[in-house]
Write an enzyme that holds these catalytic residues in place. Structure first.
Site, PDB file in Angstrom:
ATOM      1  N   ARG A 141       0.787  -1.238   0.000  1.00  0.00           N
ATOM      2  CA  ARG A 141       0.000   0.000   0.000  1.00  0.00           C
ATOM      3  C   ARG A 141       0.816   1.283   0.000  1.00  0.00           C
ATOM      4  O   ARG A 141       0.309   2.349  -0.292  1.00  0.00           O
ATOM      5  CB  ARG A 141      -0.945  -0.006   1.210  1.00  0.00           C
ATOM      6  CG  ARG A 141      -2.166  -0.854   0.966  1.00  0.00           C
ATOM      7  CD  ARG A 141      -2.885  -1.110   2.245  1.00  0.00           C
ATOM      8  NE  ARG A 141      -1.996  -1.805   3.175  1.00  0.00           N
ATOM      9  CZ  ARG A 141      -2.334  -2.198   4.380  1.00  0.00           C
ATOM     10  NH1 ARG A 141      -3.521  -1.939   4.839  1.00  0.00           N
ATOM     11  NH2 ARG A 141      -1.480  -2.836   5.152  1.00  0.00           N
ATOM     12  N   ARG A 172      -5.755  -1.353  -6.252  1.00  0.00           N
ATOM     13  CA  ARG A 172      -6.622  -1.751  -5.136  1.00  0.00           C
ATOM     14  C   ARG A 172      -7.891  -0.911  -5.037  1.00  0.00           C
ATOM     15  O   ARG A 172      -8.853  -1.313  -4.404  1.00  0.00           O
ATOM     16  CB  ARG A 172      -5.837  -1.691  -3.826  1.00  0.00           C
ATOM     17  CG  ARG A 172      -4.992  -2.926  -3.578  1.00  0.00           C
ATOM     18  CD  ARG A 172      -5.843  -4.110  -3.094  1.00  0.00           C
ATOM     19  NE  ARG A 172      -6.199  -3.943  -1.686  1.00  0.00           N
ATOM     20  CZ  ARG A 172      -7.387  -3.570  -1.264  1.00  0.00           C
ATOM     21  NH1 ARG A 172      -8.347  -3.310  -2.121  1.00  0.00           N
ATOM     22  NH2 ARG A 172      -7.629  -3.452   0.018  1.00  0.00           N
ATOM     23  N   TYR A 213      -3.229 -18.028  12.966  1.00  0.00           N
ATOM     24  CA  TYR A 213      -4.379 -17.304  12.404  1.00  0.00           C
ATOM     25  C   TYR A 213      -5.627 -18.162  12.440  1.00  0.00           C
ATOM     26  O   TYR A 213      -6.718 -17.708  12.735  1.00  0.00           O
ATOM     27  CB  TYR A 213      -4.105 -16.887  10.955  1.00  0.00           C
ATOM     28  CG  TYR A 213      -3.381 -15.577  10.873  1.00  0.00           C
ATOM     29  CD1 TYR A 213      -4.062 -14.383  11.067  1.00  0.00           C
ATOM     30  CD2 TYR A 213      -2.024 -15.524  10.633  1.00  0.00           C
ATOM     31  CE1 TYR A 213      -3.401 -13.174  11.020  1.00  0.00           C
ATOM     32  CE2 TYR A 213      -1.356 -14.327  10.582  1.00  0.00           C
ATOM     33  CZ  TYR A 213      -2.044 -13.158  10.780  1.00  0.00           C
ATOM     34  OH  TYR A 213      -1.391 -11.962  10.743  1.00  0.00           O
TER      35      TYR A 213
HETATM   36  O1  CP3 Z   1       6.034  -9.097  -0.017  1.00  0.00           O
HETATM   37  C1  CP3 Z   1       5.335  -8.925  -1.027  1.00  0.00           C
HETATM   38  O2  CP3 Z   1       5.358  -7.895  -1.723  1.00  0.00           O
HETATM   39  C2  CP3 Z   1       4.429 -10.068  -1.469  1.00  0.00           C
HETATM   40  C3  CP3 Z   1       3.128 -10.033  -0.946  1.00  0.00           C
HETATM   41  C4  CP3 Z   1       2.803 -10.416   0.487  1.00  0.00           C
HETATM   42  C5  CP3 Z   1       1.581 -10.015   1.072  1.00  0.00           C
HETATM   43  N1  CP3 Z   1       1.451 -10.651   2.267  1.00  0.00           N
HETATM   44  C6  CP3 Z   1       0.632  -9.096   0.473  1.00  0.00           C
HETATM   45  C7  CP3 Z   1      -0.331  -8.392   1.339  1.00  0.00           C
HETATM   46  C8  CP3 Z   1       3.452 -11.249   1.403  1.00  0.00           C
HETATM   47  C9  CP3 Z   1       4.807 -11.895   1.308  1.00  0.00           C
HETATM   48  C10 CP3 Z   1       2.569 -11.403   2.518  1.00  0.00           C
HETATM   49  C11 CP3 Z   1       2.875 -12.258   3.669  1.00  0.00           C
HETATM   50  C12 CP3 Z   1       2.011 -12.179   4.835  1.00  0.00           C
HETATM   51  N2  CP3 Z   1       0.649 -12.017   4.885  1.00  0.00           N
HETATM   52  C13 CP3 Z   1       2.456 -12.373   6.152  1.00  0.00           C
HETATM   53  C14 CP3 Z   1       3.865 -12.684   6.548  1.00  0.00           C
HETATM   54  C15 CP3 Z   1       4.720 -11.486   6.506  1.00  0.00           C
HETATM   55  C16 CP3 Z   1       4.362 -10.503   7.531  1.00  0.00           C
HETATM   56  O3  CP3 Z   1       4.034  -9.374   7.161  1.00  0.00           O
HETATM   57  O4  CP3 Z   1       4.486 -10.877   8.709  1.00  0.00           O
HETATM   58  C17 CP3 Z   1       1.361 -12.246   7.006  1.00  0.00           C
HETATM   59  C18 CP3 Z   1       1.366 -12.351   8.507  1.00  0.00           C
HETATM   60  C19 CP3 Z   1       0.225 -12.052   6.198  1.00  0.00           C
HETATM   61  C20 CP3 Z   1      -1.190 -11.933   6.631  1.00  0.00           C
HETATM   62  C21 CP3 Z   1      -1.744 -10.629   6.296  1.00  0.00           C
HETATM   63  N3  CP3 Z   1      -2.071 -10.231   5.030  1.00  0.00           N
HETATM   64  C22 CP3 Z   1      -2.050  -9.582   7.193  1.00  0.00           C
HETATM   65  C23 CP3 Z   1      -1.842  -9.620   8.687  1.00  0.00           C
HETATM   66  C24 CP3 Z   1      -2.586  -8.557   6.431  1.00  0.00           C
HETATM   67  C25 CP3 Z   1      -3.194  -7.294   6.940  1.00  0.00           C
HETATM   68  C26 CP3 Z   1      -2.195  -6.368   7.447  1.00  0.00           C
HETATM   69  C27 CP3 Z   1      -1.673  -5.519   6.342  1.00  0.00           C
HETATM   70  O5  CP3 Z   1      -0.449  -5.345   6.239  1.00  0.00           O
HETATM   71  O6  CP3 Z   1      -2.507  -4.992   5.613  1.00  0.00           O
HETATM   72  C28 CP3 Z   1      -2.547  -8.955   5.067  1.00  0.00           C
HETATM   73  C29 CP3 Z   1      -2.971  -8.171   3.896  1.00  0.00           C
HETATM   74  C30 CP3 Z   1      -1.932  -7.958   2.841  1.00  0.00           C
HETATM   75  N4  CP3 Z   1      -1.105  -8.923   2.340  1.00  0.00           N
HETATM   76  C31 CP3 Z   1      -1.684  -6.757   2.130  1.00  0.00           C
HETATM   77  C32 CP3 Z   1      -0.697  -7.024   1.188  1.00  0.00           C
HETATM   78  C33 CP3 Z   1      -0.127  -6.082   0.166  1.00  0.00           C
HETATM   79  C34 CP3 Z   1      -2.420  -5.454   2.317  1.00  0.00           C
HETATM   80  C35 CP3 Z   1      -3.812  -5.649   1.780  1.00  0.00           C
HETATM   81  C36 CP3 Z   1      -4.348  -4.469   1.075  1.00  0.00           C
HETATM   82  O7  CP3 Z   1      -3.931  -4.191  -0.054  1.00  0.00           O
HETATM   83  O8  CP3 Z   1      -5.250  -3.845   1.634  1.00  0.00           O
END
Ligand code: CP3
Length: 648
Positions: A333, A342, A455
């Site tokens: 983001r 998005r 989770y």
């Molecule tokens: O790194 C990259 O660019 C690849 C994409 C990627 C995403 N999530 C996209 C994402 C990767 C590698 C992840 C891993 C992920 N997802 C983890 C492990 C890494 C970490 O951050 O600890 C975890 C715990 C998740 C679970 C998850 N997904 C959470 C807790 C959230 C919400 C919190 C947040 O940061 O928004 C997501 C959503 C998410 N995953 C977004 C993205 C770009 C944001 C969603 C949006 O666009 O609104």
């Protein structure tokens, strides 16, 4: 008869309805659509139904307190099956003596036919939530034996909700679905959908979703059907069908106010033209991002140039000319191009759309000039086919609607067949690999079993992980069964990503730092070992965790060519403890909220600690924060690339 409303306006509309297939065709035509009828199921009564017979026996012995009838057809089937073995009048008397709950009008009619009346009725729209809410008001099920008449697939939420309320539940499945005798019309329709010949899909029953997927898979059409479904309008008759669609990663664009086939088709005819136009418009806008794809490298002829780049060399602990850098959440983001996409599609839609996911991946890597791309996906996607009800709530992050907290819950978690349920990620990897500069390696990833389990048990991000630790410590058998399911799914999923074209994979154990070394060793390490042992040999694996200062040696023992650490350990000190392994990290993401000189100073401080040791991959200690200014990310990448070569 010609209707006055323009309705579908000539759109081509696929109906998967079976029992009322002809009526559906007439209605689509009446409301101005071009019907394509693709019946996708056939009801098969379970004539030799041991559960229904056992139910009858227990009921007649007075061992059942509450009977919950969910469908009219099912109610009649139960009565018919019971009467085939027992005295019909005696069975009906026993039923009259129990507390009978009905969902919706149809079971009431079926009971009326044999002179019975329900004790409690659940009004429409009667999803599992309504059933539980009515029971909460009208009937205490604590300590009661509750028989649930099921149709098609088991309703895990309803069963879990009843158990949560202290009921002893037993299931009475009465009929199941099979594919129609003649699948030719369905196959024909699916080919048309894959070729872009359909505008609207009408799903009028949850079981249709699985059948459509099954036949698409057999015909080798799954990826193109999934892709088409992002472009055309997917209409669902009601909440149960919508849930089935979402669980399998499909979008739901329309739901009528009432779950009746006539209302469904009429309301869909009014809504769909605008929805079709909107979805097409989204495609066109996003199409600005589309690029001509360079020809894919000749498979098997020459190794990809990226295998010799700095990132892959560092994974193998070979000397490099400059320290490679990529960033966790590099497509996120903080980036305007990402926010633009998005604003038009939800996060899950983006993940499910291979073309878009590939575009986001490639654009981020190219704009930044990093040394590796990471496929755009999420660690929680693997939980969708497990059937726990994953959703991403706007602004709040992920939510799991049916958290897994008991042994019974663990039993209901479905085993995952990665190829069929996560194939869209593999497709995104294939598209990304073809579009990405050949010198840039692509990283696949998955969550580690513990972090995914946390989770799945908590239902959301957590501070203290009380449910997770509760299950882990109280019921080791259930815990191991859960981690076993996740580990098997993750092994398949990562190997699939490697086969699709990922040069390396990262295992995110983001929340493992909440565990003591003892608990990690007892309850997590064996699963991690199994995971690493199951992965395709020769492909580097990055094993990442946060808050892991107390766990580093155990993490190394678990596996991974590269260990990822966060900023709460000094990189040099962590490396001294880890010894012979590559290390990834570990700038505090908060540093990116400062200014260029500070970023350069802090990045070089990290680089200094890796000096003279082959195998350093520069990264943040965790993902890029959404509030990070984009120019600061560029400043960091410049700073790392400009670190004096003689120091590397
Ligand atoms: O790194 C990259 O660019 C690849 C994409 C990627 C995403 N999530 C996209 C994402 C990767 C590698 C992840 C891993 C992920 N997802 C983890 C492990 C890494 C970490 O951050 O600890 C975890 C715990 C998740 C679970 C998850 N997904 C959470 C807790 C959230 C919400 C919190 C947040 O940061 O928004 C997501 C959503 C998410 N995953 C977004 C993205 C770009 C944001 C969603 C949006 O666009 O609104």
């Amino acid at each position: 008869m010609q209707d006055l409303t323009p309705g579908f306006g000539g759109l081509s509309v696929v109906s998967f309805e079976s029992r009322m297939a002809d009526e559906a065709v007439l209605l689509i035509r009446k409301y101005g659509g071009q019907p394509i009828s693709a019946p996708s199921l056939r009801e098969v009564p379970l004539e030799v139904n041991t559960e229904a017979l056992e139910f009858a026996e227990r009921l007649m012995k007075g061992h059942v307190d509450v009977v919950l009838f969910l469908t009219g057809v099912g109610t009649r089937a139960v009565i018919r099956i019971a009467s085939s073995r027992h005295d019909r009048e005696a069975f009906l008397r026993a039923l009259a003596g129990a507390t009978v709950v009905t969902r919706g009008p149809k079971p009431i009619v079926a009971l009326g036919e044999v002179g019975l009346k329900p004790t409690v009725t659940v009004p429409e729209p009667n999803t599992w939530r309504d059933v539980l809410a009515t029971l909460d008001r009208r009937l205490d099920v604590r300590g009661k034996v509750v028989a649930v008449q099921e149709y098609g697939r088991a309703n895990a939420e309803l069963l879990a909700g009843l158990r949560d309320r202290g009921a002893e539940v037993f299931r009475v499945p009465v009929y199941q679905w099979a594919l129609p005798e003649d699948t030719a019309p369905l196959v024909h329709a699916l080919r048309g959908i894959a070729e872009g010949a359909a505008d609207v899909l009408l799903f009028s029953n949850a079981a249709q979703v699985d059948h459509v997927l099954e036949v698409a898979r057999e015909e080798g059409l799954e990826a193109s059907i999934r892709e088409s479904m992002e472009r055309l309008v997917v209409a669902s008759i009601g909440p149960i069908t919508s849930e089935a669609l979402r669980e399998r990663g499909f979008p739901v664009d329309f739901e009528p106010r009432r779950s009746k086939i006539g209302v469904f088709i009429q309301e869909a005819s009014l809504a769909c033209p605008a929805l079709v136009a909107r979805k097409r418009e989204v495609r066109v806008q996003i199409g600005v991002w589309e690029r001509p794809q360079p020809a894919a490298p000749l498979a098997g002829e020459r190794p990809l140039p990226c295998l010799d780049g700095s990132f892959m060399k560092a994974c193998r602990r070979e000397p490099v000319e400059r320290v490679p850098i990529w960033l966790m959440r590099q497509a996120g983001r903080y980036m305007k191009a990402y926010r633009d996409v998005r604003s038009r599609v939800s996060f899950l839609e983006l993940c499910h759309n291979p073309q878009l996911a590939a575009e986001v991946t490639v654009t981020a890597a190219e704009q930044l000039g990093v040394d590796a791309a990471i496929i755009f996906a999420d660690i929680l996607l693997v939980t969708e086919p497990m059937g726990v009800g994953l959703e991403f709530l706007r602004g709040e992050g992920p939510a799991i609607h049916r958290p897994v907290r008991t042994a019974e819950d663990v039993d209901l978690v479905r085993e995952v067949d990665a190829e069929s349920s996560l194939g869209f990620v593999f497709e995104a990897i294939r598209l990304t690999r073809a579009a990405l500069a050949p010198r840039i390696p692509l990283i696949g990833f998955a969550g580690a079993p513990f972090t995914v389990a946390s989770y799945v048990t908590e239902g959301k991000a957590s501070e203290h992980y009380l449910h997770t630790k509760g299950l882990m410590l109280r019921d080791t058998g259930a815990w191991n069964a859960l981690l076993g399911k996740i580990t098997r799914a993750t092994t398949d999923y990562l190997n699939g990503q490697i086969r699709a074209g990922a040069q390396a994979v990262q295992v995110f154990d983001s929340w493992v730092g909440c565990l003591s070394p003892h608990d990690y060793e007892m309850h997590v390490l064996p699963h991690m070992r199994r995971l690493f042992a199951g992965l395709q040999a020769g492909v580097p694996v990055i094993h990442f965790g946060t808050g892991t200062a107390a766990l580093l040696e155990l993490m190394k023992a678990a596996g991974g060519a590269v260990i990822g650490v966060d900023w709460r350990v000094e990189l040099g000190a962590a490396w001294d403890r880890l010894g012979e392994v590559a290390v990834q990290g570990n700038l505090d993401p908060a540093v990116l909220l400062t200014d260029e000189p500070t970023i350069r100073r802090e990045a070089w401080r990290v680089l200094d600690q890796g000096r003279g040791r082959p195998g350093h991959i520069f990264n943040l200690g965790h993902g890029v924060l959404p509030q990070t200014p984009e120019e600061n990310v560029h400043a960091l990448i410049r700073a790392v690339h400009e670190y004096p070569v003689e120091k590397v």
